[in-house]
Write a protein that holds these residues in place. Structure first.
Motif, PDB file in Angstrom:
ATOM      1  N   PRO A 187      -7.408   8.724 -10.668  1.00  0.00           N
ATOM      2  CA  PRO A 187      -8.688   9.214 -10.139  1.00  0.00           C
ATOM      3  C   PRO A 187      -8.697   9.530  -8.654  1.00  0.00           C
ATOM      4  CG  PRO A 187      -8.778   6.835 -10.447  1.00  0.00           C
ATOM      5  CD  PRO A 187      -7.459   7.294 -11.009  1.00  0.00           C
ATOM      6  N   SER A 188      -7.720   9.012  -7.893  1.00  0.00           N
ATOM      7  CA  SER A 188      -7.741   9.190  -6.440  1.00  0.00           C
ATOM      8  C   SER A 188      -6.679  10.152  -5.936  1.00  0.00           C
ATOM      9  CB  SER A 188      -7.543   7.823  -5.746  1.00  0.00           C
ATOM     10  OG  SER A 188      -8.507   6.892  -6.168  1.00  0.00           O
ATOM     11  N   LEU A 189      -5.880  10.721  -6.838  1.00  0.00           N
ATOM     12  CA  LEU A 189      -4.731  11.512  -6.420  1.00  0.00           C
ATOM     13  C   LEU A 189      -5.158  12.787  -5.703  1.00  0.00           C
ATOM     14  CD1 LEU A 189      -1.633  11.252  -6.637  1.00  0.00           C
ATOM     15  CD2 LEU A 189      -1.749  12.828  -8.577  1.00  0.00           C
ATOM     16  N   LYS A 190      -4.613  12.960  -4.501  1.00  0.00           N
ATOM     17  CA  LYS A 190      -4.943  14.109  -3.657  1.00  0.00           C
ATOM     18  C   LYS A 190      -3.755  15.059  -3.504  1.00  0.00           C
ATOM     19  CE  LYS A 190      -8.136  15.577  -0.539  1.00  0.00           C
ATOM     20  NZ  LYS A 190      -9.538  15.869  -0.841  1.00  0.00           N
ATOM     21  N   PHE A 191      -2.551  14.519  -3.589  1.00  0.00           N
ATOM     22  CA  PHE A 191      -1.334  15.289  -3.307  1.00  0.00           C
ATOM     23  C   PHE A 191      -0.320  15.014  -4.409  1.00  0.00           C
ATOM     24  CE2 PHE A 191       2.912  15.710  -1.608  1.00  0.00           C
ATOM     25  CZ  PHE A 191       2.868  16.786  -0.732  1.00  0.00           C
ATOM     26  N   LEU A 192       0.090  16.078  -5.120  1.00  0.00           N
ATOM     27  CA  LEU A 192       1.034  15.937  -6.226  1.00  0.00           C
ATOM     28  C   LEU A 192       2.226  16.847  -5.980  1.00  0.00           C
ATOM     29  CD1 LEU A 192       1.876  14.979  -9.064  1.00  0.00           C
ATOM     30  CD2 LEU A 192       0.539  16.891  -9.991  1.00  0.00           C
ATOM     31  N   ASP A 193       3.423  16.253  -5.919  1.00  0.00           N
ATOM     32  CA  ASP A 193       4.631  17.030  -5.669  1.00  0.00           C
ATOM     33  C   ASP A 193       5.667  16.697  -6.739  1.00  0.00           C
ATOM     34  OD1 ASP A 193       6.720  18.492  -4.680  1.00  0.00           O
ATOM     35  OD2 ASP A 193       6.477  17.823  -2.603  1.00  0.00           O
ATOM     36  N   LEU A 194       5.837  17.618  -7.702  1.00  0.00           N
ATOM     37  CA  LEU A 194       6.801  17.453  -8.787  1.00  0.00           C
ATOM     38  C   LEU A 194       7.990  18.393  -8.646  1.00  0.00           C
ATOM     39  CD1 LEU A 194       4.410  17.319 -11.899  1.00  0.00           C
ATOM     40  CD2 LEU A 194       5.237  15.410 -10.518  1.00  0.00           C
ATOM     41  N   GLU A 219      -1.198   9.815  -2.929  1.00  0.00           N
ATOM     42  CA  GLU A 219      -0.092  10.765  -2.891  1.00  0.00           C
ATOM     43  C   GLU A 219       1.022  10.332  -3.828  1.00  0.00           C
ATOM     44  OE1 GLU A 219       1.840  11.969   0.552  1.00  0.00           O
ATOM     45  OE2 GLU A 219       0.066  12.746   1.540  1.00  0.00           O
ATOM     46  N   LEU A 220       1.546  11.291  -4.581  1.00  0.00           N
ATOM     47  CA  LEU A 220       2.717  11.053  -5.420  1.00  0.00           C
ATOM     48  C   LEU A 220       3.717  12.165  -5.146  1.00  0.00           C
ATOM     49  CD1 LEU A 220       4.168   9.497  -7.665  1.00  0.00           C
ATOM     50  CD2 LEU A 220       3.011  10.988  -9.330  1.00  0.00           C
ATOM     51  N   ASP A 221       4.823  11.803  -4.525  1.00  0.00           N
ATOM     52  CA  ASP A 221       5.880  12.758  -4.211  1.00  0.00           C
ATOM     53  C   ASP A 221       7.169  12.277  -4.860  1.00  0.00           C
ATOM     54  OD1 ASP A 221       7.778  14.467  -3.221  1.00  0.00           O
ATOM     55  OD2 ASP A 221       7.315  14.133  -1.105  1.00  0.00           O
ATOM     56  N   VAL A 222       7.525  12.919  -5.985  1.00  0.00           N
ATOM     57  CA  VAL A 222       8.771  12.588  -6.688  1.00  0.00           C
ATOM     58  C   VAL A 222       9.710  13.791  -6.662  1.00  0.00           C
ATOM     59  CG1 VAL A 222       7.626  10.912  -8.184  1.00  0.00           C
ATOM     60  CG2 VAL A 222       7.868  13.283  -8.955  1.00  0.00           C
ATOM     61  N   ALA A 249       0.802  -1.218   0.000  1.00  0.00           N
ATOM     62  CA  ALA A 249       0.000   0.000   0.000  1.00  0.00           C
ATOM     63  C   ALA A 249       0.839   1.273   0.000  1.00  0.00           C
ATOM     64  CB  ALA A 249      -0.931   0.003   1.220  1.00  0.00           C
ATOM     65  N   GLY A 250       2.128   1.181   0.364  1.00  0.00           N
ATOM     66  CA  GLY A 250       2.937   2.381   0.427  1.00  0.00           C
ATOM     67  C   GLY A 250       4.407   2.112   0.156  1.00  0.00           C
ATOM     68  N   ILE A 251       5.070   3.095  -0.449  1.00  0.00           N
ATOM     69  CA  ILE A 251       6.517   3.055  -0.683  1.00  0.00           C
ATOM     70  C   ILE A 251       7.100   4.350  -0.149  1.00  0.00           C
ATOM     71  CG2 ILE A 251       8.356   3.027  -2.407  1.00  0.00           C
ATOM     72  CD1 ILE A 251       6.458   1.457  -4.235  1.00  0.00           C
ATOM     73  N   ASP A 252       8.106   4.242   0.715  1.00  0.00           N
ATOM     74  CA  ASP A 252       8.755   5.423   1.276  1.00  0.00           C
ATOM     75  C   ASP A 252      10.267   5.274   1.143  1.00  0.00           C
ATOM     76  OD1 ASP A 252       9.596   7.628   2.633  1.00  0.00           O
ATOM     77  OD2 ASP A 252       8.769   7.067   4.570  1.00  0.00           O
ATOM     78  N   LEU A 253      10.821   5.958   0.149  1.00  0.00           N
ATOM     79  CA  LEU A 253      12.271   5.942  -0.092  1.00  0.00           C
ATOM     80  C   LEU A 253      12.846   7.355   0.024  1.00  0.00           C
ATOM     81  CD1 LEU A 253      12.435   3.565  -3.207  1.00  0.00           C
ATOM     82  CD2 LEU A 253      12.614   2.951  -0.791  1.00  0.00           C
ATOM     83  N   ILE A 292       9.252   9.271  -2.882  1.00  0.00           N
ATOM     84  CA  ILE A 292      10.643   9.003  -3.279  1.00  0.00           C
ATOM     85  C   ILE A 292      11.426  10.313  -3.381  1.00  0.00           C
ATOM     86  CG2 ILE A 292      10.123   6.819  -4.452  1.00  0.00           C
ATOM     87  CD1 ILE A 292      10.252   8.355  -7.120  1.00  0.00           C
ATOM     88  N   ASN A 293      11.069  11.283  -2.547  1.00  0.00           N
ATOM     89  CA  ASN A 293      11.736  12.576  -2.701  1.00  0.00           C
ATOM     90  C   ASN A 293      13.171  12.540  -2.200  1.00  0.00           C
ATOM     91  OD1 ASN A 293      12.146  13.875   0.018  1.00  0.00           O
ATOM     92  ND2 ASN A 293       9.926  13.679   0.154  1.00  0.00           N
ATOM     93  N   SER A 294      13.967  13.478  -2.739  1.00  0.00           N
ATOM     94  CA  SER A 294      15.372  13.666  -2.348  1.00  0.00           C
ATOM     95  C   SER A 294      16.221  12.442  -2.656  1.00  0.00           C
ATOM     96  CB  SER A 294      15.476  14.055  -0.867  1.00  0.00           C
ATOM     97  OG  SER A 294      14.729  15.221  -0.607  1.00  0.00           O
ATOM     98  N   ASN A 295      16.181  12.056  -3.921  1.00  0.00           N
ATOM     99  CA  ASN A 295      17.032  11.000  -4.446  1.00  0.00           C
ATOM    100  C   ASN A 295      17.628  11.476  -5.769  1.00  0.00           C
ATOM    101  OD1 ASN A 295      16.762   8.498  -2.639  1.00  0.00           O
ATOM    102  ND2 ASN A 295      14.617   9.095  -2.926  1.00  0.00           N
ATOM    103  N   ARG A 296      18.116  10.535  -6.560  1.00  0.00           N
ATOM    104  CA  ARG A 296      18.667  10.867  -7.872  1.00  0.00           C
ATOM    105  C   ARG A 296      17.984  10.042  -8.965  1.00  0.00           C
ATOM    106  NH1 ARG A 296      24.350   9.294  -7.482  1.00  0.00           N
ATOM    107  NH2 ARG A 296      23.786   8.252  -5.524  1.00  0.00           N
TER     108      ARG A 296
END
Length: 372
Positions: free
Chosen positions: A162-169, A142-145, A93-97, A121-125
């Protein structure tokens, strides 16, 4: 980043996933040793993570070193929970890298993780493009890249989630136009586009978005802020347009955004006066017009805003501050009015610099903002 409901709810959700993950780790009899026979969804997850591991070419902390074997729920950074359609079936259900400095790509097999609610997956390369197969993640909340090295045009596949609530590009290398359809989304609550290479203009049809936080900052949109910004009236609380190459005047429709707490239009090429309609924004706490070419009077109604904590008008060409502006410091409001054309004030522009601008008053109607 401000505080808002979507962040709070996502942190709660991630905490719950971690708690379930930790409980799962201490109950070995729940571990799927033969996912293909007992849980097809975890078998698919195993395929996805093995494909991902093959295209990770730098993992300084060896975080993914235990991505071995079919027990994917024991993988570091992977969080499992009961499926929403079947409480007896465990799914990823979740990935946190976050903050791991991992270098690599996102695999097309990420689309096999169809039960994902969170990807952090923020703050990677990570680099390359966002795979089109992410469209399969219909439960993604949530999608945080952010803070990676993704490239290419705006990843329009996101528009199909359809379910995305939080988008961080933010803090990537995305470029080109931002599709107007992004702001027709009634689900998205937070949209972070800042610090990319987006160009064109801010979409003139901002649609029916219900976002409470929108950050356009540090891109090269240019053009005017469209009057259709008024479409955010029932939701927007934080609007950051710092260093986006905006021109023209601020539209009076900004004053329709009655829920605004933060408005920052600093480091642009805005001209004209402060719209008096902003005087009606009773919830406004942070207001920044700094480093533009605005002129005229600073309305007393703006200085008298009841929730105001910080007002910046520095590096413009304002020539007068109405009465309530004189008492801002005594109200313990942070106020910066340097480098304007204010008589009797310290640290102002020279008369020559002021005259060169003030001798040519701006007529905002000349900019034809909002017209196709």
């Amino acid at each position: 980043m401000g505080s808002y409901a979507s962040v709070t709810s996502s942190l709660i959700l991630l905490t719950e996933l971690k708690a379930k993950h930790n409980a799962h780790e201490h109950k070995p009899h729940h571990v799927q040793t033969h996912a293909s026979h007992t849980n097809p969804r975890l078998e698919q997850a195993y395929i996805a993570f093995q494909a991902w591991k093959k295209i990770i070419y730098s993992d300084p902390s060896n975080f993914t070193s235990n991505w071995v074997g079919s027990s994917v729920c024991s993988y570091r950074g992977v969080y499992c929970a009961p499926a929403i359609d079947d409480n007896n079936t465990l799914v990823v259900a979740g990935i946190d890298l976050n903050h791991l400095d991992i270098a690599g790509f996102l695999p097309i097999e990420i689309g096999l993780l169809s039960d994902l609610a969170l990807i952090h997956i923020n703050s990677n390369r990570f680099c390359g493009i966002i795979p089109l197969t992410i469209a399969n993640l219909t439960l993604l909340y949530e999608l945080d890249v952010s803070n990676n090295r993704f490239v290419g045009p705006f990843p329009s596949v996101i528009l199909s989630l359809p379910s995305l609530k939080f988008l961080d590009l933010r803090y990537n290398e995305f470029e080109g136009a931002v599709p107007p359809q992004l702001f027709n989304n009634k689900i998205l609550d937070a949209i972070f586009l800042n610090n990319n290479r987006f160009t064109s203009v801010i979409p003139s049809n901002l649609g029916v978005s219900s976002a409470s936080v929108v950050v356009f900052a540090n891109n090269n949109f240019g053009g005017c802020l469209p009057p259709s910004i008024a479409n955010f009236a029932n939701s927007i609380e934080e609007l950051l347009l710092i260093n986006t190459n905006l021109t023209g005047c601020l539209p009076m429709e900004v004053g329709f955004l009655y829920k605004l707490r933060v408005l920052d239009v600093s480091y642009n090429k805005l001209v004209g006066q402060i719209p008096y309609s902003i005087s009606g924004l009773a919830h406004l706490e942070q207001l920044n017009f700094g480093h533009n070419m605005m002129s005229g009077d600073v309305p007393g109604g703006v200085c008298a805003l009841p929730s105001l904590q910080n007002l910046t008008i520095s590096y413009n060409f304002f020539c007068e501050e109405e009465g309530p502006c004189e008492s801002l410091t005594s109200r313990r409001i942070v106020f910066d009015d340097r480098r304007n054309c204010l008589p009797g004030k310290k640290l102002q522009r020279s008369k020559k610099a002021c005259d060169a601008v003030l001798e040519h008053p701006v007529e905002c109607m000349d900019f034809h903002c909002g017209k196709p």
